[in-house]
Design an enzyme around this catalytic site. Structure first.
Site, PDB file in Angstrom:
ATOM      1  N   GLU A 206      40.938  41.800  40.710  1.00 64.26           N
ATOM      2  CA  GLU A 206      41.732  42.984  40.122  1.00 64.26           C
ATOM      3  C   GLU A 206      42.076  42.994  38.745  1.00 64.26           C
ATOM      4  O   GLU A 206      42.889  43.147  38.322  1.00 64.26           O
ATOM      5  CB  GLU A 206      43.251  42.482  40.968  1.00 64.26           C
ATOM      6  CG  GLU A 206      43.281  42.277  42.383  1.00 64.26           C
ATOM      7  CD  GLU A 206      44.809  42.285  42.987  1.00 64.26           C
ATOM      8  OE1 GLU A 206      45.457  41.775  42.278  1.00 64.26           O
ATOM      9  OE2 GLU A 206      45.143  42.463  44.085  1.00 64.26           O
TER      10      GLU A 206
ATOM     11  N   GLU B 196      42.217  41.423  50.291  1.00 59.85           N
ATOM     12  CA  GLU B 196      43.286  40.607  50.182  1.00 59.85           C
ATOM     13  C   GLU B 196      44.344  41.451  51.020  1.00 59.85           C
ATOM     14  O   GLU B 196      44.633  42.504  51.078  1.00 59.85           O
ATOM     15  CB  GLU B 196      43.864  40.434  49.075  1.00 59.85           C
ATOM     16  CG  GLU B 196      43.276  39.514  47.985  1.00 59.85           C
ATOM     17  CD  GLU B 196      43.885  39.457  46.732  1.00 59.85           C
ATOM     18  OE1 GLU B 196      45.138  39.568  46.390  1.00 59.85           O
ATOM     19  OE2 GLU B 196      43.184  39.016  45.763  1.00 59.85           O
TER      20      GLU B 196
ATOM     21  N   TRP C  11      56.421  38.073  45.304  1.00 57.82           N
ATOM     22  CA  TRP C  11      56.754  38.773  43.876  1.00 57.82           C
ATOM     23  C   TRP C  11      57.273  39.838  43.957  1.00 57.82           C
ATOM     24  O   TRP C  11      57.352  40.815  42.746  1.00 57.82           O
ATOM     25  CB  TRP C  11      55.041  38.828  43.392  1.00 57.82           C
ATOM     26  CG  TRP C  11      54.195  39.480  44.375  1.00 57.82           C
ATOM     27  CD1 TRP C  11      53.138  38.729  45.013  1.00 57.82           C
ATOM     28  CD2 TRP C  11      54.005  40.763  44.761  1.00 57.82           C
ATOM     29  NE1 TRP C  11      52.433  39.544  45.839  1.00 57.82           N
ATOM     30  CE2 TRP C  11      52.809  40.767  45.668  1.00 57.82           C
ATOM     31  CE3 TRP C  11      54.511  42.095  44.425  1.00 57.82           C
ATOM     32  CZ2 TRP C  11      52.422  42.131  46.167  1.00 57.82           C
ATOM     33  CZ3 TRP C  11      54.079  43.260  45.113  1.00 57.82           C
ATOM     34  CH2 TRP C  11      53.007  43.066  45.929  1.00 57.82           C
TER      35      TRP C  11
HETATM   36  C1  GAL Z   1      46.802  39.858  44.462  1.00 59.45           C
HETATM   37  C2  GAL Z   1      46.079  38.687  43.532  1.00 59.45           C
HETATM   38  C3  GAL Z   1      45.900  37.301  44.047  1.00 59.45           C
HETATM   39  C4  GAL Z   1      47.179  36.929  44.487  1.00 59.45           C
HETATM   40  C5  GAL Z   1      48.026  38.022  45.313  1.00 59.45           C
HETATM   41  C6  GAL Z   1      49.267  37.812  45.875  1.00 59.45           C
HETATM   42  O1  GAL Z   1      47.255  40.436  43.382  1.00 59.45           O
HETATM   43  O2  GAL Z   1      44.466  39.319  43.506  1.00 59.45           O
HETATM   44  O3  GAL Z   1      45.155  36.382  43.528  1.00 59.45           O
HETATM   45  O4  GAL Z   1      48.059  36.699  43.294  1.00 59.45           O
HETATM   46  O5  GAL Z   1      48.160  39.344  44.527  1.00 59.45           O
HETATM   47  O6  GAL Z   1      49.907  38.701  46.822  1.00 59.45           O
END
Ligand code: GAL
Length: 691
Positions: free
Chosen positions: A172, A330, A338
């Site tokens: 990312e 992902e 978060w």
């Molecule tokens: C993405 C990141 C991952 C993990 C994920 C959590 O932004 O690439 O490593 O942090 O979010 O949702």
């Protein structure tokens, strides 16, 4: 853009987009399934169990070593690769392909401690320290050298490893630091500007520096738009956005070229974040540099339309990739950790989310991450193997999704065809939300998504494409608030109407050139002739103000609008709706201009939902476009088409009620046959291989 019947001249879907490297992870058959795998967090016994459980779940690809730099190189030049060698062997023995990372996504503490000059900075001078991740300035030559060395070491070590299927560059890129204002960035910005403009006079002209005594006499005097007493020069800000996207891409390109030189046959990707909130990187500009497009997507806990936002993100990802199948690199099995308040996924939601991406072109479904961490900043982020272990809904869902993806193997390589395109442009996004504008509340993405939602609700397949894309095959092209547009892109849009298509442009479009200079003579500048209107002044509304607008014909009814109105005059178009009240009572709010055998519509205001729905209905009717098939509200229907004439109808029931649609064929998920009527349980998905 998809290669479609409707769109015969679109760029062909290519399996070898770059450098002779096949555009898919080598040796990956069927749909991909897996996630980020971080064995460095676990003892040996767990690692052994991991591979067993991956086999049980049907995992066939994992991303490894993304955040492993400090484990692989605990001190400068001291490498510990034994654990990764063993893991690669074990994954290979289990038939699991590896998307191997460059391990550069988070520099180890020894590096930032020894070279604090590589740390990035905010506009106000705050240095972003170590202890999180991504604490690097991509433009700093010292960091760049360390990262290239790490990528070289990885590539040399695993170049012949049979598990290696794909390179996953960094992670990312630009996620946490899309804009770096450090001295290293300043110096790279100046070089980029010198190349772009050739002379300081050309830069002064483009930046309009006659205003506020900003004239530069030398490139050396230029800085990034750091915190200043008031608004920084808008073109400087816009150029800094362009430069920053390019600088991040340049970092990717350097790592890619390093890998390519050592492993010329291994495809290379980096994971995008083409979804809500990520506006830092111009992924249309990046796409040609990747062998395979991959994207990460997370749903917003507080968004009731999160399944629609997901669809937008997937359609945008497909558009960025020119219609090619892509990797969902992902997403999450359940809650993330978060957002201000995170949301556990409802029963069936994870499967629907996954298959909605597949419906829109993803040929691989992956998660962050395989096993939920016991420690660290993401221990409360869901994973494929949860803290609770096997005896859990999440694990049952993980296994069930693996089975579903195996059942869906026939869809691999098929593509989505759309008669509607929405143009989307990162530069216009950046420019439209600059400060010093008529309102600070205009949100480019919101406008695009409000229009997109109405298309989604009507089951209309939409390609989200760059304004410069080949639009020749679309019946309807929607242009949300394209504040900044080049002459060429404006002509590209106009050509749609000229050849008989329908165009819808919304407020505050066509206003400025790529230098952010206003196109004089009346708004909407670049689209004035196409639309047959001339706006003399904007009337932005206060937070408590709305106006009502009444339409006739296809827009019959009275609708509410907010935020934005314009004093618009007809110069050829006809009014379809006019203002009922306020300062603009009696003046047009929506217009339609007959252009050749086509039409060009303009909405000079921001409608609330009912008006947006009516507007989209009207232009769909004008273009003669209907949904894929008729479906009840909340039931998502998307079709993928195979090269061999096969077609696959995805039906996703997002409601709590049983739903029926007309479909015939084999349900790949249940093995049952639909003969005309298909009933889908609440929250369930059917994928019909159509007969
Ligand atoms: C993405 C990141 C991952 C993990 C994920 C959590 O932004 O690439 O490593 O942090 O979010 O949702």
């Amino acid at each position: 853009m998809a290669l479609t019947d409707a769109n015969p001249s679109a760029t062909p879907v290519s399996s070898t987009p770059l450098g002779g490297v096949a555009g898919w992870p080598t040796g990956l058959t069927g749909l991909g399934y897996g996630g980020d795998y971080n064995p460095e967090q676990w003892p040996q016994a767990t690692r052994l169990e991991d591979v067993e459980m991956m086999i049980e779940a049907g995992v066939n690809i994992v991303s490894v070593a993304i955040f492993a730099w400090a484990t692989l190189e605990p001190d400068e030049g001291q490498y510990e690769f034994g654990w990764l060698d063993e893991m690669m062997d074990r994954l290979h023995a289990a038939g699991i392909r590896v998307a191997l990372a460059t391990a550069t996504a988070s520099p180890p503490p020894w590096l930032t401690a020894r070279h604090p000059e590589i740390l990035p900075q905010l506009a106000d001078g705050t240095v972003l320290g170590q202890g999180g991740r991504q604490s690097y300035a991509v433009t700093h030559p010292v960091f760049r050298q360390y990262a290239l060395t790490m990528a070289t070491v990885m590539a040399e070590r695993y170049k012949d490893h049979p598990a290696l299927a794909l390179w996953h560059v960094d992670n990312e890129i630009g996620c946490h630091v899309p804009r770096d204002y450090s001295d290293a960035a300043a110096s790279a910005f100046r070089s980029w500007l010198a190349e772009r403009y050739g002379s300081i006079d050309a830069l002064n002209e483009a930046w309009g520096t006659a205003f506020w005594s900003q004239r530069y006499s030398a490139f050396e005097d230029i800085l990034p738009p750091r915190t200043a007493p008031t608004y920084a020069n808008p073109t400087q800000q816009l150029d800094f956005d362009r430069f920053s996207s390019r600088a991040l891409l340049g970092y990717y390109q350097d790592l890619r070229d390093t890998l390519r030189a050592i492993t010329p046959d291994v495809p290379i990707t980096t994971n995008f974040m083409a979804s809500t909130g990520t506006k830092g990187m111009d992924y249309f500009d990046w796409a040609a540099e990747l062998d395979v497009i991959s994207n990460d997507h997370y749903t917003g806990a507080d968004n009731d339309d999160r399944h629609i936002e997901l669809a937008f993100s997937a359609d945008l990802t497909r558009g960025i990739g020119g219609g090619r199948p892509w990797i969902l690199m992902e997403h999450s099995t359940s809650a993330v950790n978060w957002q201000p308040r995170n949301r556990t996924k409802a029963p069936g939601e994870m499967l629907r989310n996954s298959l909605a991406h597949v419906a829109r072109g993803a040929d691989s479904v992956m998660f962050f991450q395989w096993r939920q961490s016991a420690a660290g900043a993401e221990k409360f982020h869901s994973a494929m193997v949860p803290h609770a272990g096997r005896d859990s809904d999440v694990w049952a869902n993980t296994v069930a999704l693996g089975q579903a993806l195996r059942d869906l193997a026939p869809v691999q390589g098929s593509t989505v065809r759309s008669r509607v395109a929405m143009v989307f442009d990162y530069e216009a996004w950046w420019a439209s939300e600059l400060d010093s504008h008529p309102t600070q509340e205009l949100r480019y993405l919101d406008q695009a998504q409000a229009l997109y939602k109405q298309l989604w609700l009507r089951g209309v397949s939409t390609d989200v494409v760059h304004p410069g894309a080949d639009l020749s095959g679309y019946d309807l092209v929607i242009v949300p608030t394209l504040y900044l547009v080049s002459d060429a892109d404006a002509a590209n849009v106009a050509a749609v109407a000229e050849r008989g298509g329908t165009v819808l442009v919304t407020y505050f479009s066509g206003i400025v050139t790529p230098e952010d200079h206003v196109r004089l003579g009346g708004y909407p500048g670049a689209f004035r002739d196409l639309l047959g209107v001339r706006t003399e002044e904007f009337y932005t509304l206060q937070a408590t103000e709305t106006v009502t607008v009444s339409g006739g014909g296809p827009l019959a009814g009275t609708y509410s609008a907010d935020l934005w109105t314009e004093k618009t005059h007809l110069t050829g178009a006809q009014a379809v709706a006019v203002h009922d009240d306020g300062a603009l009572a009696g003046l047009p709010a929506v217009t339609r201009n007959a252009v050749g055998s086509g039409s060009a519509w303009y909405s000079a205001t921001r409608f609330e939902e009912a008006g947006t729905a009516a507007l989209v209905e009207a232009v769909l009717a004008d273009a003669g476009v209907t949904g894929e098939i008729e479906a009840p509200a909340g039931v998502e229907v998307v079709r993928r088409h195979g090269a061999d004439g096969a077609s696959f109808l995805f039906v996703l029931n997002h409601t709590d009620a049983e739903a029926s649609v007309k479909a015939s064929g084999l349900d790949l998920l249940t093995g049952s046959t639909a003969t005309g009527d298909l009933t889908i349980a609440p929250g369930a998905v059917a994928v019909i291989q159509e007969s």
